[in-house]
Design a protein around this motif. Structure first.
Motif, PDB file in Angstrom:
ATOM      1  N   VAL A   1       0.840  -1.196   0.000  1.00 53.98           N
ATOM      2  CA  VAL A   1       0.000   0.000   0.000  1.00 53.98           C
ATOM      3  C   VAL A   1       0.876   1.247   0.000  1.00 53.98           C
ATOM      4  CG1 VAL A   1      -1.650   1.346   1.367  1.00 53.98           C
ATOM      5  CG2 VAL A   1      -2.010  -1.113   1.056  1.00 53.98           C
ATOM      6  N   THR A   2       1.906   1.259   0.824  1.00 51.32           N
ATOM      7  CA  THR A   2       2.784   2.432   0.894  1.00 51.32           C
ATOM      8  C   THR A   2       3.552   2.621  -0.412  1.00 51.32           C
ATOM      9  OG1 THR A   2       3.034   2.090   3.263  1.00 51.32           O
ATOM     10  CG2 THR A   2       4.637   3.536   2.217  1.00 51.32           C
ATOM     11  N   GLU A   3       4.159   1.540  -0.908  1.00 49.56           N
ATOM     12  CA  GLU A   3       5.052   1.677  -2.066  1.00 49.56           C
ATOM     13  C   GLU A   3       4.320   1.779  -3.400  1.00 49.56           C
ATOM     14  OE1 GLU A   3       7.877  -1.518  -1.735  1.00 49.56           O
ATOM     15  OE2 GLU A   3       8.812  -0.623   0.053  1.00 49.56           O
ATOM     16  N   ASP A   4       3.160   1.117  -3.505  1.00 44.47           N
ATOM     17  CA  ASP A   4       2.464   1.106  -4.803  1.00 44.47           C
ATOM     18  C   ASP A   4       1.359   2.148  -4.902  1.00 44.47           C
ATOM     19  OD1 ASP A   4       4.102  -1.013  -5.189  1.00 44.47           O
ATOM     20  OD2 ASP A   4       2.543  -2.526  -5.436  1.00 44.47           O
ATOM     21  N   VAL A   5       0.882   2.630  -3.740  1.00 43.91           N
ATOM     22  CA  VAL A   5      -0.245   3.574  -3.788  1.00 43.91           C
ATOM     23  C   VAL A   5       0.118   4.932  -3.175  1.00 43.91           C
ATOM     24  CG1 VAL A   5      -2.613   4.035  -3.063  1.00 43.91           C
ATOM     25  CG2 VAL A   5      -1.963   1.705  -3.763  1.00 43.91           C
ATOM     26  N   MET A   6       0.440   4.948  -1.887  1.00 43.90           N
ATOM     27  CA  MET A   6       0.587   6.238  -1.200  1.00 43.90           C
ATOM     28  C   MET A   6       1.780   7.040  -1.723  1.00 43.90           C
ATOM     29  SD  MET A   6      -2.028   6.311   0.462  1.00 43.90           S
ATOM     30  CE  MET A   6      -3.089   6.020   1.830  1.00 43.90           C
ATOM     31  N   GLU A   7       2.962   6.426  -1.761  1.00 51.93           N
ATOM     32  CA  GLU A   7       4.142   7.169  -2.230  1.00 51.93           C
ATOM     33  C   GLU A   7       3.998   7.625  -3.682  1.00 51.93           C
ATOM     34  OE1 GLU A   7       7.385   5.346   0.976  1.00 51.93           O
ATOM     35  OE2 GLU A   7       7.354   4.565  -1.086  1.00 51.93           O
TER      36      GLU A   7
END
Ligand SMILES: Nc1ncnc2c1ncn2[C@@H]1O[C@H](COP(=O)(O)OP(=O)(O)O)[C@@H](O)[C@H]1O
Ligand SMILES: [Mg+2]
Length: 312
Positions: free
Chosen positions: A136-142
């Motif tokens: 979620v962090t690496e593929d969406v939020m960042e």
């Protein structure tokens, strides 16, 4: 999202009714039809059949039930999976994930009845794990924060990703530029760091220097609503029992008012009762043990918030 390769449903937009209709006739159900503009939370239909989708399309583009908000329509691939709300703090550079939550929009148990502003939520989702967190962090939020920067529209604050966790990984259904409600009531109690320090760092562009810590505890929140909500309802009923709760229970007042020392109902969603525990089951047990001590005329609430066996 397509431009920046952020995972989402395949979709096409239309501003001509005839073209949208022609396209829909070639799709297979289920299929999702979305009014492009603001529609008070009623703009999205997950259609089980093509005739149903066509009917919705006509109501938006021909009957114009949402007015100009329906000038453009998005027809989107149906995603199946588990829905989750993910959050991050960002100062437009650094991205610090928050703990995620699941919310419950329909008014009745088993997701029956009309949608509401939210009848409850819990955190963390039972299917959440470190692999999903990283994706979620690496593929969406960042990538989202980076994309906003590259578009010349740097985004600061709380980024909310409404995600469908599919067999193919998490995909974005929508973004919001705020804490979710009722998700905030079950995520912020888990925050150990001072929220003011985090927000100041967002303002001052030094979020990378903040160490944001979260409690391992689970948190469950259940909304107590007025009779009739989300339709029309009466207000002004006395609320009793607020002083009879276990001392670690949190009660967030939403639709209440204080009149000559008496707390009265003053809205559709009146209160959110929140408990924390070592496990989701423990937090859930605590919430539901305390709720019956609170009373106001006609109050109703869902009995199945954070019930794991529902597979949600
Ligand atoms: N592509 C999709 N596939 C499956 N369900 C979807 C899809 N898009 C939206 N939904 C469902 O519709 C709900 C409302 O959509 P959302 O984009 O969150 O609209 P709103 O702005 O009204 O909150 C979502 O919470 C989700 O359950
Ligand atoms: Mg939504």
């Amino acid at each position: 999202m397509q431009k920046y390769n952020i995972p989402c449903a395949r979709s096409t937009s239309f501003s001509e009714y005839s073209q949208a209709k022609e396209y829909l006739l070639k799709q297979s159900p289920p299929i999702v039809v979305k009014a492009d503009g603001l529609a008070a939370g009623k703009g999205v239909t997950v259609a089980e059949t093509i005739p149903q989708a066509l009917e919705v399309l006509a109501s938006i583009m021909e009957s114009r039930i949402f007015g100009a908000a329906g000038d453009k329509v998005v027809i989107e691939e149906y995603l199946s999976g588990r829905e989750m709300s993910a959050f991050a703090f960002t100062d437009a550079q650094a991205v610090i994930p928050m703990v995620p939550a699941c919310d419950y929009k329909p008014v009745f148990d088993g997701d029956q009845g009309p949608n509401t502003g939210g009848m409850g939520s819990y955190s963390p989702p039972y299917f959440y794990n470190s692999t999903l967190a990283k994706t979620v962090t690496e593929d969406v939020m960042e990538p989202t924060v980076k994309a906003m920067r590259q578009e010349g529209r740097p985004y600061k604050g709380v980024l909310y990703g409404g995600l469908m966790v599919t067999d193919d990984g998490p995909k974005v259904l929508e973004y919001n530029a705020r804490f979710g409600d009722p998700e905030a009531q079950v995520t912020l109690p888990r925050l150990k760091t001072d929220l003011v320090d985090i927000m100041l760092a967002v303002v001052n562009n030094n979020l990378d220097q903040i160490d944001v810590e979260w409690s391992e505890d689970a948190c469950v929140g259940v909304v107590m609503a007025s009779a009739g909500y989300p339709g029309s309802y009466k207000t002004g009923f006395p609320i009793t029992g607020l002083n009879d709760l276990d001392k670690d229970i949190l009660v967030f007042h939403a639709g209440t008012k204080l009149e000559s020392g008496q707390v009265l109902t003053n809205g559709g969603r009146v209160l959110t009762v929140v408990a924390t525990g070592k496990t989701i089951a423990e937090a859930r047990q605590k919430v539901y043990a305390n709720i019956p001590r609170i009373h106001f005329e006609g109050c109703h609430y869902r009995k199945d918030i954070a019930e794991i066996k529902r597979g949600r």
